[in-house]
Design a protein around this motif. Structure first.
Motif, PDB file in Angstrom:
ATOM      1  N   TRP A   4       6.352   2.063 -12.881  1.00 28.67           N
ATOM      2  CA  TRP A   4       5.066   1.947 -12.369  1.00 28.67           C
ATOM      3  C   TRP A   4       4.726   0.944 -11.269  1.00 28.67           C
ATOM      4  CZ3 TRP A   4       1.520  -1.907 -12.050  1.00 28.67           C
ATOM      5  CH2 TRP A   4       1.806  -3.180 -12.709  1.00 28.67           C
ATOM      6  N   LEU A   5       5.468  -0.209 -11.444  1.00 26.83           N
ATOM      7  CA  LEU A   5       5.202  -1.250 -10.475  1.00 26.83           C
ATOM      8  C   LEU A   5       5.798  -0.803  -9.179  1.00 26.83           C
ATOM      9  CD1 LEU A   5       4.512  -4.236  -9.928  1.00 26.83           C
ATOM     10  CD2 LEU A   5       6.731  -4.774 -10.682  1.00 26.83           C
ATOM     11  N   TYR A   6       7.072  -0.358  -9.128  1.00 26.68           N
ATOM     12  CA  TYR A   6       7.610   0.193  -7.947  1.00 26.68           C
ATOM     13  C   TYR A   6       6.575   1.375  -7.187  1.00 26.68           C
ATOM     14  CZ  TYR A   6      11.624  -2.071  -9.877  1.00 26.68           C
ATOM     15  OH  TYR A   6      12.401  -2.848 -10.318  1.00 26.68           O
ATOM     16  N   TYR A  16       3.666   1.387  -7.397  1.00 24.00           N
ATOM     17  CA  TYR A  16       2.133   0.758  -7.117  1.00 24.00           C
ATOM     18  C   TYR A  16       2.547  -0.018  -5.833  1.00 24.00           C
ATOM     19  CZ  TYR A  16      -1.045  -3.440  -6.990  1.00 24.00           C
ATOM     20  OH  TYR A  16      -1.978  -4.242  -6.712  1.00 24.00           O
ATOM     21  N   LEU A  17       3.692  -0.734  -5.845  1.00 23.49           N
ATOM     22  CA  LEU A  17       4.223  -1.465  -4.616  1.00 23.49           C
ATOM     23  C   LEU A  17       4.411  -0.500  -3.374  1.00 23.49           C
ATOM     24  CD1 LEU A  17       6.609  -4.196  -6.169  1.00 23.49           C
ATOM     25  CD2 LEU A  17       4.151  -4.472  -5.344  1.00 23.49           C
ATOM     26  N   LEU A  18       4.775   0.510  -3.509  1.00 26.80           N
ATOM     27  CA  LEU A  18       5.120   1.609  -2.486  1.00 26.80           C
ATOM     28  C   LEU A  18       3.861   1.886  -2.073  1.00 26.80           C
ATOM     29  CD1 LEU A  18       6.851   3.506  -1.103  1.00 26.80           C
ATOM     30  CD2 LEU A  18       6.920   5.200  -2.987  1.00 26.80           C
ATOM     31  N   GLY A  19       2.756   2.214  -3.000  1.00 23.43           N
ATOM     32  CA  GLY A  19       1.334   2.702  -2.449  1.00 23.43           C
ATOM     33  C   GLY A  19       0.641   1.740  -1.857  1.00 23.43           C
ATOM     34  N   LEU A  20       0.963   0.456  -2.101  1.00 23.47           N
ATOM     35  CA  LEU A  20       0.322  -0.621  -1.115  1.00 23.47           C
ATOM     36  C   LEU A  20       0.772  -0.514   0.112  1.00 23.47           C
ATOM     37  CD1 LEU A  20       0.178  -3.540  -3.581  1.00 23.47           C
ATOM     38  CD2 LEU A  20      -1.696  -2.093  -2.978  1.00 23.47           C
ATOM     39  N   VAL A  21       2.320  -0.306   0.265  1.00 26.74           N
ATOM     40  CA  VAL A  21       2.849  -0.277   1.627  1.00 26.74           C
ATOM     41  C   VAL A  21       2.491   0.719   2.373  1.00 26.74           C
ATOM     42  CG1 VAL A  21       5.190  -0.202   2.756  1.00 26.74           C
ATOM     43  CG2 VAL A  21       4.932  -1.839   0.757  1.00 26.74           C
ATOM     44  N   GLU A  22       2.398   1.868   1.650  1.00 23.17           N
ATOM     45  CA  GLU A  22       1.892   3.166   2.540  1.00 23.17           C
ATOM     46  C   GLU A  22       0.577   2.904   2.833  1.00 23.17           C
ATOM     47  OE1 GLU A  22       4.842   6.196   0.187  1.00 23.17           O
ATOM     48  OE2 GLU A  22       2.811   5.741  -0.787  1.00 23.17           O
ATOM     49  N   LYS A  23      -0.279   2.605   1.983  1.00 18.92           N
ATOM     50  CA  LYS A  23      -1.677   2.128   2.592  1.00 18.92           C
ATOM     51  C   LYS A  23      -1.883   1.257   3.778  1.00 18.92           C
ATOM     52  CE  LYS A  23      -5.952  -0.271   0.744  1.00 18.92           C
ATOM     53  NZ  LYS A  23      -6.031  -1.506   0.266  1.00 18.92           N
ATOM     54  N   GLY A  24      -0.950   0.148   3.547  1.00 13.85           N
ATOM     55  CA  GLY A  24      -0.987  -0.944   4.702  1.00 13.85           C
ATOM     56  C   GLY A  24      -0.337  -0.114   6.018  1.00 13.85           C
ATOM     57  N   ALA A  25       0.211   0.976   5.988  1.00 13.63           N
ATOM     58  CA  ALA A  25       0.797   1.626   7.010  1.00 13.63           C
ATOM     59  C   ALA A  25      -0.188   2.995   7.503  1.00 13.63           C
ATOM     60  CB  ALA A  25       2.281   2.090   6.839  1.00 13.63           C
ATOM     61  N   ASN A  26      -1.154   2.662   6.608  1.00 12.27           N
ATOM     62  CA  ASN A  26      -2.477   3.843   6.755  1.00 12.27           C
ATOM     63  C   ASN A  26      -2.013   5.296   6.658  1.00 12.27           C
ATOM     64  OD1 ASN A  26      -5.100   4.376   7.695  1.00 12.27           O
ATOM     65  ND2 ASN A  26      -4.701   5.071   9.628  1.00 12.27           N
ATOM     66  N   ARG A  27      -0.816   5.498   5.667  1.00  9.85           N
ATOM     67  CA  ARG A  27      -0.161   6.716   5.353  1.00  9.85           C
ATOM     68  C   ARG A  27      -0.991   6.981   3.926  1.00  9.85           C
ATOM     69  NH1 ARG A  27       5.685   5.465   5.036  1.00  9.85           N
ATOM     70  NH2 ARG A  27       5.677   7.436   3.647  1.00  9.85           N
ATOM     71  N   LEU A  28      -2.124   7.311   4.244  1.00 11.35           N
ATOM     72  CA  LEU A  28      -3.351   7.399   3.037  1.00 11.35           C
ATOM     73  C   LEU A  28      -2.937   8.492   2.037  1.00 11.35           C
ATOM     74  CD1 LEU A  28      -6.334   6.466   4.686  1.00 11.35           C
ATOM     75  CD2 LEU A  28      -5.103   4.896   3.649  1.00 11.35           C
ATOM     76  N   PRO A  29      -2.684   9.686   2.307  1.00  9.01           N
ATOM     77  CA  PRO A  29      -2.084  10.792   1.404  1.00  9.01           C
ATOM     78  C   PRO A  29      -0.702  10.464   0.644  1.00  9.01           C
ATOM     79  CG  PRO A  29      -2.623  11.764   3.524  1.00  9.01           C
ATOM     80  CD  PRO A  29      -2.644  10.437   3.654  1.00  9.01           C
ATOM     81  N   ASP A  30       0.360   9.768   1.194  1.00 11.26           N
ATOM     82  CA  ASP A  30       1.262   9.298   0.516  1.00 11.26           C
ATOM     83  C   ASP A  30       0.965   8.076  -0.388  1.00 11.26           C
ATOM     84  OD1 ASP A  30       2.824  11.059   2.069  1.00 11.26           O
ATOM     85  OD2 ASP A  30       3.385   9.494   3.505  1.00 11.26           O
ATOM     86  N   ALA A  31      -0.049   7.030   0.272  1.00  6.13           N
ATOM     87  CA  ALA A  31      -0.423   6.074  -0.734  1.00  6.13           C
ATOM     88  C   ALA A  31      -1.196   6.440  -1.938  1.00  6.13           C
ATOM     89  CB  ALA A  31      -1.245   5.086   0.140  1.00  6.13           C
ATOM     90  N   LYS A  32      -1.986   7.711  -1.947  1.00  3.88           N
ATOM     91  CA  LYS A  32      -2.914   8.019  -3.079  1.00  3.88           C
ATOM     92  C   LYS A  32      -1.766   8.643  -3.739  1.00  3.88           C
ATOM     93  CE  LYS A  32      -6.411  11.366  -4.297  1.00  3.88           C
ATOM     94  NZ  LYS A  32      -7.260  12.317  -3.940  1.00  3.88           N
ATOM     95  N   ALA A  33      -0.598   9.400  -3.717  1.00  4.05           N
ATOM     96  CA  ALA A  33       0.393   9.989  -4.332  1.00  4.05           C
ATOM     97  C   ALA A  33       1.213   8.939  -5.192  1.00  4.05           C
ATOM     98  CB  ALA A  33       1.112  10.893  -3.714  1.00  4.05           C
ATOM     99  N   SER A  34       1.261   7.877  -4.494  1.00  4.12           N
ATOM    100  CA  SER A  34       2.216   6.755  -5.079  1.00  4.12           C
ATOM    101  C   SER A  34       1.193   6.156  -6.265  1.00  4.12           C
ATOM    102  CB  SER A  34       2.816   5.907  -4.081  1.00  4.12           C
ATOM    103  OG  SER A  34       3.518   6.358  -3.426  1.00  4.12           O
TER     104      SER A  34
END
Length: 84
Positions: free
Chosen positions: A6-8, A10-28
């Motif tokens: 889950w931690l990985y 979560y961290l991937l989602g934060l990176v994707e959110k920071g890169a404005n890849r919101l659909p990917d961030a939401k999935a992660s």
């Protein structure tokens, strides 16, 4: 997928959110929340991504929140109206 991952997610989602890849961030972040639903930072980040993507489901532009005490009782309810 191991529950420890889950931690990985979560961290991937934060990176994707920071890169404005919101659909990917939401999935992660949804994957992280499924693996460890008791982690508040995961749910908080997921909520931020949903808000960044647009209005909440149903087209309701109001956001409801509140102030809670340590026992989980609501002290004050807050309503925020979108200016749009």
């Amino acid at each position: 997928m191991s529950p420890a991952t889950w931690l990985y997610r979560y961290l991937l989602g934060l990176v994707e959110k920071g890169a404005n890849r919101l659909p990917d961030a939401k999935a992660s972040l949804e994957a992280a929340a499924r693996l460890n639903p008791s982690e508040a930072p995961v749910l908080n980040a997921l909520g931020e991504v949903v808000l960044l993507q647009g209005r909440p489901r149903g087209g309701d532009s109001r956001v409801f929140g509140g102030i809670w005490n340590r026992r989980g009782a609501r002290i004050k309810q807050c309503h925020f109206q979108d200016a749009a």
